[in-house]
Design a protein around this motif. Structure first.
Motif, mmCIF file in Angstrom:
data_model
loop_
_atom_site.group_PDB
_atom_site.id
_atom_site.type_symbol
_atom_site.label_atom_id
_atom_site.label_comp_id
_atom_site.label_asym_id
_atom_site.label_seq_id
_atom_site.Cartn_x
_atom_site.Cartn_y
_atom_site.Cartn_z
ATOM 1 N N UNK A 25 0.838 -1.199 0.000
ATOM 2 C CA UNK A 25 0.000 0.000 0.000
ATOM 3 C C UNK A 25 0.876 1.252 0.000
ATOM 4 N N UNK A 26 1.916 1.244 0.842
ATOM 5 C CA UNK A 26 2.811 2.392 0.925
ATOM 6 C C UNK A 26 3.522 2.633 -0.412
ATOM 7 N N UNK A 27 3.970 1.563 -1.057
ATOM 8 C CA UNK A 27 4.665 1.709 -2.338
ATOM 9 C C UNK A 27 3.767 2.397 -3.369
ATOM 10 N N UNK A 28 2.510 2.046 -3.405
ATOM 11 C CA UNK A 28 1.588 2.696 -4.353
ATOM 12 C C UNK A 28 1.507 4.192 -4.092
ATOM 13 N N UNK A 29 1.384 4.574 -2.798
ATOM 14 C CA UNK A 29 1.300 5.993 -2.452
ATOM 15 C C UNK A 29 2.601 6.710 -2.806
ATOM 16 N N UNK B 263 -1.631 18.923 -5.569
ATOM 17 C CA UNK B 263 -1.253 17.616 -6.114
ATOM 18 C C UNK B 263 -1.372 16.511 -5.058
ATOM 19 N N UNK B 264 -0.937 16.796 -3.856
ATOM 20 C CA UNK B 264 -0.983 15.789 -2.793
ATOM 21 C C UNK B 264 -2.424 15.559 -2.336
ATOM 22 N N UNK B 265 -3.199 16.618 -2.297
ATOM 23 C CA UNK B 265 -4.629 16.469 -1.973
ATOM 24 C C UNK B 265 -5.309 15.595 -3.023
ATOM 25 N N UNK B 266 -4.933 15.762 -4.288
ATOM 26 C CA UNK B 266 -5.505 14.957 -5.375
ATOM 27 C C UNK B 266 -5.131 13.482 -5.256
ATOM 28 N N UNK B 267 -4.024 13.176 -4.570
ATOM 29 C CA UNK B 267 -3.651 11.781 -4.334
ATOM 30 C C UNK B 267 -4.551 11.119 -3.286
ATOM 31 N N UNK B 268 -5.350 11.928 -2.605
ATOM 32 C CA UNK B 268 -6.221 11.402 -1.560
ATOM 33 C C UNK B 268 -5.565 11.380 -0.187
ATOM 34 N N UNK B 269 -4.414 12.029 -0.058
ATOM 35 C CA UNK B 269 -3.731 12.071 1.235
ATOM 36 C C UNK B 269 -4.538 12.902 2.228
ATOM 37 N N UNK C 227 8.512 34.080 7.629
ATOM 38 C CA UNK C 227 8.050 33.685 6.293
ATOM 39 C C UNK C 227 7.836 32.173 6.160
ATOM 40 N N UNK C 228 7.603 31.497 7.276
ATOM 41 C CA UNK C 228 7.434 30.038 7.283
ATOM 42 C C UNK C 228 6.030 29.700 6.786
ATOM 43 N N UNK C 229 5.947 29.136 5.584
ATOM 44 C CA UNK C 229 4.678 28.828 4.928
ATOM 45 C C UNK C 229 4.658 27.331 4.644
ATOM 46 N N UNK C 230 3.626 26.634 5.149
ATOM 47 C CA UNK C 230 3.656 25.174 5.070
ATOM 48 C C UNK C 230 2.261 24.571 5.093
ATOM 49 N N UNK C 231 2.210 23.279 4.716
ATOM 50 C CA UNK C 231 1.034 22.456 4.969
ATOM 51 C C UNK C 231 1.502 21.094 5.440
ATOM 52 N N UNK C 232 0.591 20.381 6.113
ATOM 53 C CA UNK C 232 0.885 19.083 6.697
ATOM 54 C C UNK C 232 -0.131 18.069 6.190
ATOM 55 N N UNK C 233 0.331 16.835 5.960
ATOM 56 C CA UNK C 233 -0.552 15.767 5.497
ATOM 57 C C UNK C 233 -0.022 14.437 6.005
#
Length: 149
Positions: A17-21, A99-105, A120-126
Motif C-alpha cells: 500500500x505504501x509503495x503505491x502511495x 497535487x498531494x490532496x488529489x492523491x487522496x492524502x 516567512x514560514x509557509x507550510x502544509x501538513x498531510x
C-alpha cells in the motif's frame, strides 16, 4: 561542515500500500522512479523499496511480523514525529498541496503562514497511506543561517 542526510528508511505497516502511495508522491519532489530498487533478506523478515533522487534516498521497510498488531504513534519513543520537505517558494507549497490532496492524502493543516516558527514560514501538513505525517514548507533559511556553517 555542511550536514547532509543521505538516506532515511521508514518502517511501514503495509509495504504494498505504501509503495503505491510513494510511487505517486515522491516524483512530485524530484525522486526518479526509474532508480527505484527492491531488496529483501527473508531470513530477517526484511523487505525494502528504496527511492532515489540526486541528493538523497528514502526507503520503505516492511513491518516485522511480530509488530503487526502495533499502531503508529508519532509520540512513541523512537518514532518519526514528522518529516518536512523544503521547497523554494510559497507558490510551490500551494502547487504541491493541490497535487498531494488529489492523491487522496489526508490533509492535517492546509497551507498557511506560521510566523511563530519564523516570519516567512509557509507550510502544509498531510499524512501518507500509513498515517505518517509530512510537511511541505518554504522559508528563507539563508536569512537565519549563514552559508559558512
Amino acid at each position: 561542515m555542511q550536514p547532509i542526510i543521505d538516506h532515511i528508511h521508514i518502517t511501514v505497516e503495509n509495504l504494498e500500500r505504501a509503495e503505491k502511495f510513494y510511487d505517486s508522491f515522491l516524483p512530485l519532489l524530484g525522486f526518479d522512479l526509474s532508480l527505484k530498487e527492491h531488496d529483501c533478506v527473508d531470513e530477517h523478515d526484511y523487505h525494502i523499496v528504496e527511492y532515489h533522487s540526486s541528493s538523497s534516498s528514502i526507503g520503505l521497510v516492511n513491518c516485522r511480523t511480530a509488530f503487526k498488531a502495533e499502531k503508529i504513534n508519532r509520540r512513541k519513543p523512537g518514532s518519526l514525529h514528522h518529516m518536512a520537505f523544503r521547497v523554494n517558494s510559497p507558490a510551490k507549497v500551494d502547487a504541491l498541496y493541490e497535487q498531494i490532496k488529489a492523491l487522496g492524502a489526508p490533509i492535517v493543516h492546509a497551507p498557511q503562514l506560521y510566523p511563530e516558527y519564523c516570519c516567512d514560514y509557509y507550510a502544509f501538513f498531510f499524512k501518507d497511506s500509513e498515517g505518517i505525517e509530512y510537511e511541505i514548507v518554504s522559508f528563507a533559511r539563508e536569512q537565519y543561517f549563514p552559508k559558512d556553517l
